[in-house]
Design an enzyme around this catalytic site. Structure first.
Site, PDB file in Angstrom:
ATOM      1  N   LYS A  83       0.857  -1.188   0.000  1.00  9.43           N
ATOM      2  CA  LYS A  83       0.000   0.000   0.000  1.00  9.43           C
ATOM      3  C   LYS A  83       0.896   1.242   0.000  1.00  9.43           C
ATOM      4  CE  LYS A  83      -4.293   0.684   2.547  1.00  9.43           C
ATOM      5  NZ  LYS A  83      -4.791   0.758   3.915  1.00  9.43           N
TER       6      LYS A  83
HETATM    7  C1  E4P Z   1      -8.148   1.070   4.511  1.00 10.37           C
HETATM    8  O1  E4P Z   1      -7.424   0.725   3.607  1.00 10.37           O
HETATM    9  C2  E4P Z   1      -8.001   2.364   5.202  1.00 10.37           C
HETATM   10  O2  E4P Z   1      -6.748   2.487   5.745  1.00 10.37           O
HETATM   11  C3  E4P Z   1      -9.078   2.517   6.238  1.00 10.37           C
HETATM   12  O3  E4P Z   1     -10.308   2.065   5.681  1.00 10.37           O
HETATM   13  C4  E4P Z   1      -9.189   3.884   6.820  1.00 10.37           C
HETATM   14  O4  E4P Z   1     -10.347   3.944   7.620  1.00 10.37           O
HETATM   15  P1  E4P Z   1     -10.640   5.150   8.669  1.00 10.37           P
HETATM   16  O5  E4P Z   1     -10.915   6.373   7.893  1.00 10.37           O
HETATM   17  O6  E4P Z   1     -11.843   4.660   9.421  1.00 10.37           O
HETATM   18  O7  E4P Z   1      -9.406   5.256   9.512  1.00 10.37           O
END
Ligand code: E4P
Length: 217
Positions: A83
Protein backbone atom coordinates in the site's frame (compact mmCIF):
# COMPACT_ATOMS: atom_id res chain seq x y z
CA UNK A 1 -18.56 -7.47 -4.61
CA UNK A 2 -15.62 -8.66 -2.55
CA UNK A 3 -15.53 -8.04 1.18
CA UNK A 4 -12.28 -7.29 3.01
CA UNK A 5 -11.75 -6.78 6.75
CA UNK A 6 -10.12 -3.46 7.59
CA UNK A 7 -8.15 -4.63 10.60
CA UNK A 8 -4.81 -5.86 11.91
CA UNK A 9 -6.48 -7.68 14.78
CA UNK A 10 -6.04 -11.44 14.61
CA UNK A 11 -9.06 -12.15 16.84
CA UNK A 12 -11.36 -10.12 14.55
CA UNK A 13 -9.97 -11.90 11.53
CA UNK A 14 -10.14 -15.39 13.11
CA UNK A 15 -13.77 -14.86 14.06
CA UNK A 16 -14.92 -13.72 10.60
CA UNK A 17 -12.87 -15.87 8.20
CA UNK A 18 -14.74 -19.15 8.98
CA UNK A 19 -17.97 -17.54 7.70
CA UNK A 20 -16.56 -17.91 4.18
CA UNK A 21 -17.36 -14.34 3.09
CA UNK A 22 -13.98 -12.67 3.57
CA UNK A 23 -11.89 -12.15 0.44
CA UNK A 24 -8.98 -10.14 1.82
CA UNK A 25 -7.63 -7.75 4.44
CA UNK A 26 -6.49 -4.15 4.55
CA UNK A 27 -4.22 -2.79 7.25
CA UNK A 28 -2.64 0.61 7.72
CA UNK A 29 0.03 1.92 10.12
CA UNK A 30 -2.61 3.15 12.61
CA UNK A 31 -4.32 -0.27 12.71
CA UNK A 32 -1.07 -2.26 13.06
CA UNK A 33 0.26 0.17 15.71
CA UNK A 34 -2.62 -0.94 17.98
CA UNK A 35 -1.54 -4.60 17.88
CA UNK A 36 1.12 -6.04 20.19
CA UNK A 37 4.05 -7.89 18.62
CA UNK A 38 6.09 -7.66 15.47
CA UNK A 39 4.15 -6.31 12.48
CA UNK A 40 5.85 -8.77 10.12
CA UNK A 41 4.66 -11.75 12.20
CA UNK A 42 1.14 -10.30 12.35
CA UNK A 43 1.04 -9.79 8.57
CA UNK A 44 2.32 -13.34 7.96
CA UNK A 45 -0.36 -14.80 10.26
CA UNK A 46 -3.07 -12.71 8.58
CA UNK A 47 -1.99 -13.96 5.15
CA UNK A 48 -2.03 -17.57 6.35
CA UNK A 49 -5.52 -17.14 7.81
CA UNK A 50 -7.12 -15.33 4.90
CA UNK A 51 -5.15 -16.68 1.94
CA UNK A 52 -6.20 -13.57 0.03
CA UNK A 53 -4.88 -10.08 -0.78
CA UNK A 54 -3.54 -8.42 2.38
CA UNK A 55 -2.58 -4.76 2.14
CA UNK A 56 0.47 -3.62 4.12
CA UNK A 57 1.38 0.05 3.97
CA UNK A 58 4.82 1.62 3.57
CA UNK A 59 5.76 4.31 6.10
CA UNK A 60 8.56 5.90 4.06
CA UNK A 61 7.56 9.07 2.22
CA UNK A 62 10.37 9.21 -0.37
CA UNK A 63 10.39 7.17 -3.58
CA UNK A 64 13.49 5.10 -2.77
CA UNK A 65 12.27 4.34 0.75
CA UNK A 66 8.82 3.34 -0.47
CA UNK A 67 10.25 0.99 -3.09
CA UNK A 68 12.67 -0.53 -0.56
CA UNK A 69 9.91 -1.03 2.04
CA UNK A 70 7.49 -2.24 -0.62
CA UNK A 71 9.92 -4.97 -1.72
CA UNK A 72 10.49 -5.94 1.90
CA UNK A 73 6.75 -6.12 2.68
CA UNK A 74 6.08 -8.13 -0.48
CA UNK A 75 8.73 -10.61 0.69
CA UNK A 76 6.71 -11.45 3.82
CA UNK A 77 4.12 -13.48 1.90
CA UNK A 78 2.90 -13.82 -1.70
CA UNK A 79 -0.53 -12.48 -0.63
CA UNK A 80 0.89 -9.10 0.43
CA UNK A 81 -0.30 -6.06 -1.52
CA UNK A 82 1.97 -3.05 -1.03
CA UNK A 83 0.00 0.00 0.00
CA UNK A 84 1.42 3.39 -0.98
CA UNK A 85 -0.09 6.79 -0.21
CA UNK A 86 -1.24 8.96 -3.10
CA UNK A 87 1.65 11.41 -3.37
CA UNK A 88 3.97 12.09 -6.31
CA UNK A 89 6.56 9.85 -4.65
CA UNK A 90 3.87 7.22 -4.06
CA UNK A 91 2.79 7.34 -7.71
CA UNK A 92 6.40 6.82 -8.85
CA UNK A 93 6.80 3.97 -6.36
CA UNK A 94 3.53 2.41 -7.59
CA UNK A 95 4.83 2.42 -11.16
CA UNK A 96 8.18 0.88 -10.13
CA UNK A 97 6.68 -1.80 -7.88
CA UNK A 98 3.97 -2.69 -10.41
CA UNK A 99 6.53 -3.08 -13.17
CA UNK A 100 8.37 -5.58 -10.91
CA UNK A 101 5.15 -7.59 -10.63
CA UNK A 102 4.30 -6.51 -7.08
CA UNK A 103 0.63 -5.84 -6.31
CA UNK A 104 -0.01 -2.22 -5.28
CA UNK A 105 -2.91 -0.52 -3.49
CA UNK A 106 -2.87 3.28 -3.78
CA UNK A 107 -4.37 4.65 -0.60
CA UNK A 108 -5.62 8.00 0.74
CA UNK A 109 -7.54 8.72 -2.47
CA UNK A 110 -9.91 11.67 -2.14
CA UNK A 111 -10.48 12.73 -5.77
CA UNK A 112 -11.25 11.22 -9.18
CA UNK A 113 -8.09 12.74 -10.67
CA UNK A 114 -6.00 10.85 -8.10
CA UNK A 115 -7.83 7.65 -9.05
CA UNK A 116 -7.17 8.28 -12.75
CA UNK A 117 -3.45 8.77 -12.11
CA UNK A 118 -3.23 5.63 -9.95
CA UNK A 119 -4.82 3.55 -12.73
CA UNK A 120 -2.37 4.97 -15.28
CA UNK A 121 0.62 3.80 -13.22
CA UNK A 122 -0.70 0.26 -12.89
CA UNK A 123 -2.22 0.21 -9.39
CA UNK A 124 -4.09 -3.03 -8.73
CA UNK A 125 -6.34 -1.26 -6.24
CA UNK A 126 -7.43 2.32 -5.57
CA UNK A 127 -8.71 3.13 -2.07
CA UNK A 128 -11.17 6.05 -1.92
CA UNK A 129 -11.80 6.96 1.75
CA UNK A 130 -15.54 7.50 1.94
CA UNK A 131 -16.00 8.02 5.69
CA UNK A 132 -13.30 10.67 5.93
CA UNK A 133 -14.95 12.62 3.08
CA UNK A 134 -18.36 12.34 4.76
CA UNK A 135 -16.69 13.72 7.91
CA UNK A 136 -15.97 16.97 6.06
CA UNK A 137 -19.48 17.22 4.56
CA UNK A 138 -18.45 15.91 1.14
CA UNK A 139 -20.09 12.81 -0.31
CA UNK A 140 -17.65 9.89 -0.16
CA UNK A 141 -19.96 7.70 -2.19
CA UNK A 142 -20.16 10.31 -4.97
CA UNK A 143 -16.40 9.93 -5.37
CA UNK A 144 -16.81 6.14 -5.69
CA UNK A 145 -19.46 6.68 -8.39
CA UNK A 146 -17.11 8.96 -10.35
CA UNK A 147 -14.19 6.51 -10.12
CA UNK A 148 -16.30 3.52 -11.21
CA UNK A 149 -17.55 5.58 -14.19
CA UNK A 150 -14.04 6.64 -15.23
CA UNK A 151 -12.55 3.15 -14.89
CA UNK A 152 -15.42 1.60 -16.88
CA UNK A 153 -15.08 4.22 -19.65
CA UNK A 154 -11.44 3.25 -20.23
CA UNK A 155 -11.58 -0.38 -19.16
CA UNK A 156 -8.93 0.17 -16.47
CA UNK A 157 -8.15 -3.04 -14.59
CA UNK A 158 -7.55 -1.22 -11.26
CA UNK A 159 -10.09 -2.43 -8.69
CA UNK A 160 -12.11 0.11 -6.72
CA UNK A 161 -11.57 -0.72 -3.04
CA UNK A 162 -14.00 1.35 -0.98
CA UNK A 163 -12.23 2.24 2.29
CA UNK A 164 -12.98 4.20 5.46
CA UNK A 165 -16.35 2.46 5.59
CA UNK A 166 -18.36 3.43 8.66
CA UNK A 167 -21.74 1.65 8.33
CA UNK A 168 -23.68 -0.87 6.22
CA UNK A 169 -25.26 1.83 4.03
CA UNK A 170 -21.79 2.53 2.61
CA UNK A 171 -21.62 -1.17 1.65
CA UNK A 172 -25.07 -1.18 0.04
CA UNK A 173 -24.28 1.94 -1.99
CA UNK A 174 -20.88 0.60 -3.03
CA UNK A 175 -22.47 -2.65 -4.22
CA UNK A 176 -25.18 -0.78 -6.17
CA UNK A 177 -22.51 1.32 -7.88
CA UNK A 178 -20.55 -1.75 -8.91
CA UNK A 179 -17.47 -1.07 -6.77
CA UNK A 180 -15.19 -4.14 -6.73
CA UNK A 181 -14.44 -4.32 -2.99
CA UNK A 182 -15.52 -2.86 0.34
CA UNK A 183 -13.08 -3.02 3.23
CA UNK A 184 -14.87 -2.74 6.56
CA UNK A 185 -14.11 -2.82 10.27
CA UNK A 186 -15.26 -6.09 11.89
CA UNK A 187 -18.11 -4.26 13.67
CA UNK A 188 -19.58 -3.15 10.33
CA UNK A 189 -19.37 -6.69 8.91
CA UNK A 190 -21.14 -7.98 12.05
CA UNK A 191 -23.85 -5.35 11.51
CA UNK A 192 -24.50 -6.71 7.98
CA UNK A 193 -25.90 -9.89 9.55
CA UNK A 194 -28.37 -8.30 11.94
CA UNK A 195 -32.10 -7.94 11.39
CA UNK A 196 -34.62 -8.08 14.26
CA UNK A 197 -37.25 -9.68 12.01
CA UNK A 198 -34.89 -12.61 11.35
CA UNK A 199 -34.49 -13.17 15.11
CA UNK A 200 -38.22 -12.78 15.79
CA UNK A 201 -39.12 -15.02 12.85
CA UNK A 202 -36.73 -17.79 13.89
CA UNK A 203 -37.92 -17.69 17.49
CA UNK A 204 -41.54 -18.11 16.32
CA UNK A 205 -40.70 -20.98 13.93
CA UNK A 206 -38.95 -22.87 16.71
CA UNK A 207 -41.72 -22.23 19.28
CA UNK A 208 -44.42 -23.37 16.82
CA UNK A 209 -42.41 -26.49 16.05
CA UNK A 210 -41.92 -27.34 19.72
CA UNK A 211 -45.65 -26.82 20.43
CA UNK A 212 -46.61 -29.13 17.59
CA UNK A 213 -44.18 -31.81 18.75
CA UNK A 214 -45.61 -31.61 22.30
CA UNK A 215 -49.20 -32.09 20.97
CA UNK A 216 -48.11 -35.08 18.82
CA UNK A 217 -46.23 -36.74 21.70
C1 E4P B 1 -8.15 1.07 4.51
O1 E4P B 1 -7.42 0.73 3.61
C2 E4P B 1 -8.00 2.36 5.20
O2 E4P B 1 -6.75 2.49 5.74
C3 E4P B 1 -9.08 2.52 6.24
O3 E4P B 1 -10.31 2.07 5.68
C4 E4P B 1 -9.19 3.88 6.82
O4 E4P B 1 -10.35 3.94 7.62
P1 E4P B 1 -10.64 5.15 8.67
O5 E4P B 1 -10.92 6.37 7.89
O6 E4P B 1 -11.84 4.66 9.42
O7 E4P B 1 -9.41 5.26 9.51
Amino acid sequence: MKLFIDSGNLKDIESLVPLGIIDGITTNPSLLAKEPGDYRDILKKICQLVKGPTSAEVTATDYEGMVRQGRDLAGIDPHIVVKVPFTKEGVKACKALSSEGKKVNVTLCFSPTQALIAAKVGANYISPFVGRLDDIATSGMHLVKEIVEIYRAYNFKTEVLVASVRHPIHIVEAARMGADICTCPATVIEAMFKHPLTDIGLEKFLKDWEKAQAVKA
